[in-house]
Scaffold this active site. Structure first.
Site, short mmCIF file in Angstrom:
data_model
loop_
_atom_site.label_atom_id
_atom_site.label_comp_id
_atom_site.label_asym_id
_atom_site.label_seq_id
_atom_site.Cartn_x
_atom_site.Cartn_y
_atom_site.Cartn_z
N LYS A 145 42.52 53.77 45.80
CA LYS A 145 43.27 52.61 45.28
C LYS A 145 43.16 52.58 43.78
O LYS A 145 42.12 52.91 43.22
CB LYS A 145 42.69 51.31 45.87
CG LYS A 145 43.27 50.05 45.25
CD LYS A 145 42.75 48.76 45.84
CE LYS A 145 43.34 47.59 45.04
NZ LYS A 145 42.99 46.29 45.57
N GLU A 195 41.45 33.74 41.04
CA GLU A 195 40.43 34.60 41.64
C GLU A 195 39.03 34.38 41.07
O GLU A 195 38.75 34.71 39.91
CB GLU A 195 40.85 36.06 41.44
CG GLU A 195 39.93 37.03 42.13
CD GLU A 195 40.55 38.43 42.25
OE1 GLU A 195 41.77 38.59 42.05
OE2 GLU A 195 39.79 39.35 42.56
N GLY A 360 49.31 42.96 36.93
CA GLY A 360 49.02 44.23 37.59
C GLY A 360 49.19 44.14 39.10
O GLY A 360 49.35 43.05 39.65
C1 LIG Z 1 46.14 42.28 38.66
C2 LIG Z 1 46.53 41.10 39.10
O1 LIG Z 1 46.16 40.57 40.30
C3 LIG Z 1 45.21 41.21 41.13
C4 LIG Z 1 45.86 42.11 42.09
C5 LIG Z 1 46.24 41.67 43.34
C6 LIG Z 1 47.00 42.59 44.26
O2 LIG Z 1 47.19 43.75 43.92
O3 LIG Z 1 47.45 42.16 45.33
C7 LIG Z 1 45.94 40.37 43.75
C8 LIG Z 1 45.16 39.56 43.00
C9 LIG Z 1 44.45 40.09 41.83
O4 LIG Z 1 43.22 40.63 42.24
C10 LIG Z 1 47.40 40.21 38.26
O5 LIG Z 1 47.67 39.08 38.65
O6 LIG Z 1 47.80 40.66 37.17
#
Ligand SMILES: C=C(O[C@@H]1C=C(C(=O)O)C=C[C@H]1O)C(=O)O
Length: 406
Positions: A145, A195, A360
């Site tokens: 991942k 988070e 992201g």
């Molecule tokens: C990287 C981000 O979010 C992260 C990525 C997530 C995912 O890939 O589903 C969900 C929540 C966060 O851990 C962001 O909001 O920029």
């Protein structure tokens, strides 16, 4: 009640008089910690956890009883954490914050932010090609991942009204951890993270990682479909499991007991649905400093990938731009090593005329580049809405720019 602290209570007749270039704010549940003025600032490397904890403790023991340190740790372990010891700290309950918002919003200049230019540090084509490159790596290496992100710079005609942006964030998202942190005299890091990396109070620790996401939908019928699709998606469940497995591994040696639910639940923000798991533990040693654990959890596979080191080097290679504080962690700690730290997402670095946004998405072998791009767009909406913008505003400007450059 998870956190109870003896802070000075606000005078209900006074407004918050929050100044984003000077004060910190951290909202969690029904409680909001607000500071006034900077007594001192200090930095610390984060590649040595013991040194980090000692630096914070040394700074705090010099201070009067009850003093808190606010800080932000960057994504990259070779960069420095920034900390602030405030002059004054006040704990506000949610109703007090609501009355402040009402008062503040009635006096603030609600001028629309006119946007002049949009620059993607990673544009759509580059992002999609990075997703494809990552998929290739999954088949050729042990990488399982990787979180890939984009950053976008917005330039405004007039100075950004940062206090207004903060009040919009507080209004639009009832849940989540709102934060505002003056990184220096010109730059404020502001957002609402869903988070929780780690909260610690005495022997109790709580972590609430999120991974696996789908945008919110307009109708109740569509929402039900999205929730069901996310909960049953093998791809998202895998993305999530990878995170929980790693977090559990880091937390276990610190804990007498650690409760990890067998299945995730669903958590919503104003713009997204996420798979969510609450890990609850009881520490072997209640004096363990929160940063001792948090800096080992960070960067978790929710923001980096698995295995961590490999994902990290591929991120540097594929994204081409440093994330700096984005996808770092932000929070506070007290003199007893308690505190709360959340992941630096759904946020922006605000300067006088410029906002840099970040979003992201976790990439696994079943990821589709176009859907991952859409997911990052949906995640940008939190900050765009707070700036009074819509996704189409920045899309139009960036399309025009790309055409002009052809
Ligand atoms: C990287 C981000 O979010 C992260 C990525 C997530 C995912 O890939 O589903 C969900 C929540 C966060 O851990 C962001 O909001 O920029």
């Amino acid at each position: 009640m998870y956190m109870k602290h003896a802070f000075e209570m606000p005078d209900p007749n006074k407004t918050l008089n929050f100044q984003s270039q000077r004060d910190c704010l951290f909202m969690s549940g029904e409680q909001c910690i607000v500071t006034q003025g900077v007594k001192s600032r200090f930095t610390s490397p984060i590649n040595n956890t013991q040194q980090l904890v000692e630096t914070v403790q040394q700074q705090l023991t010099k201070q009067p009883e009850g003093t808190l340190a606010f800080g932000v740790l960057p994504f990259c372990k070779t960069q420095q954490a920034h900390f602030i010891i405030p002059n004054k700290t006040t704990r506000w309950e949610r109703p007090a914050i609501s009355s402040w918002l009402k008062a503040e919003l009635s006096t603030l200049n609600k001028k629309v932010n006119h946007i002049e230019a949009v620059t993607y540090l990673q544009n759509q084509a580059q992002f999609k090609s990075s997703v494809n490159a990552a998929k290739q790596l999954f088949s050729e290496t042990t990488l399982e991942k990787i979180v890939l992100s984009k950053q976008v710079d917005l330039t405004f005609k007039d100075p950004i009204n940062k206090e207004l942006v903060l009040s919009q964030l507080l209004q639009q998202s009832r849940n989540g951890y709102h934060f505002s942190f003056p990184v220096n005299d010109h730059r404020t890091l502001m957002g609402v993270s869903p988070e929780l990396l780690l909260a610690k109070h005495g022997p109790h620790v709580l972590s609430n990682p999120l991974a696996g996401s789908i945008p919110r939908a307009a109708s109740a019928e569509q929402e039900a479909k999205h929730k069901k699709a996310l909960f049953n998606s093998h791809k998202d469940r895998f993305e999530h499991a990878v995170v929980i497995e790693d977090m559990e591994k880091v937390l276990t040696p610190f804990c007498n007991t650690l409760d990890v639910p067998l299945e995730p639940s669903l958590l919503s923000t104003a713009t997204m649905w996420h798979l969510s798991t609450e890990l609850k533990g009881e520490l072997q040693n209640q004096h363990t400093h929160i940063l001792d654990i948090a800096n080992k959890l960070h960067p978790s596979p929710a923001l980096c990938g698995k295995p961590t080191q490999a994902a990290y080097s591929h991120i540097l290679d594929l994204e081409k731009h440093s994330r700096d504080l984005f996808s770092g962690i932000i929070g506070w700690c007290d003199q007893h090593g308690n505190g709360e730290w959340v992941v630096v997402i759904r946020c922006a670095q605000l300067e006088k005329y410029q906002a840099r946004l970040f979003a992201g998405a976790g990439i696994v072998s079943a990821s589709e580049p176009a859907l991952e791009w859409q997911e990052t767009d949906a995640k940008l909406k939190t900050m765009l809405n707070a700036l009074g913008l819509e996704l189409k505003d920045i899309q139009q400007l960036s399309n025009l720019k790309e055409k002009a450059e052809l």
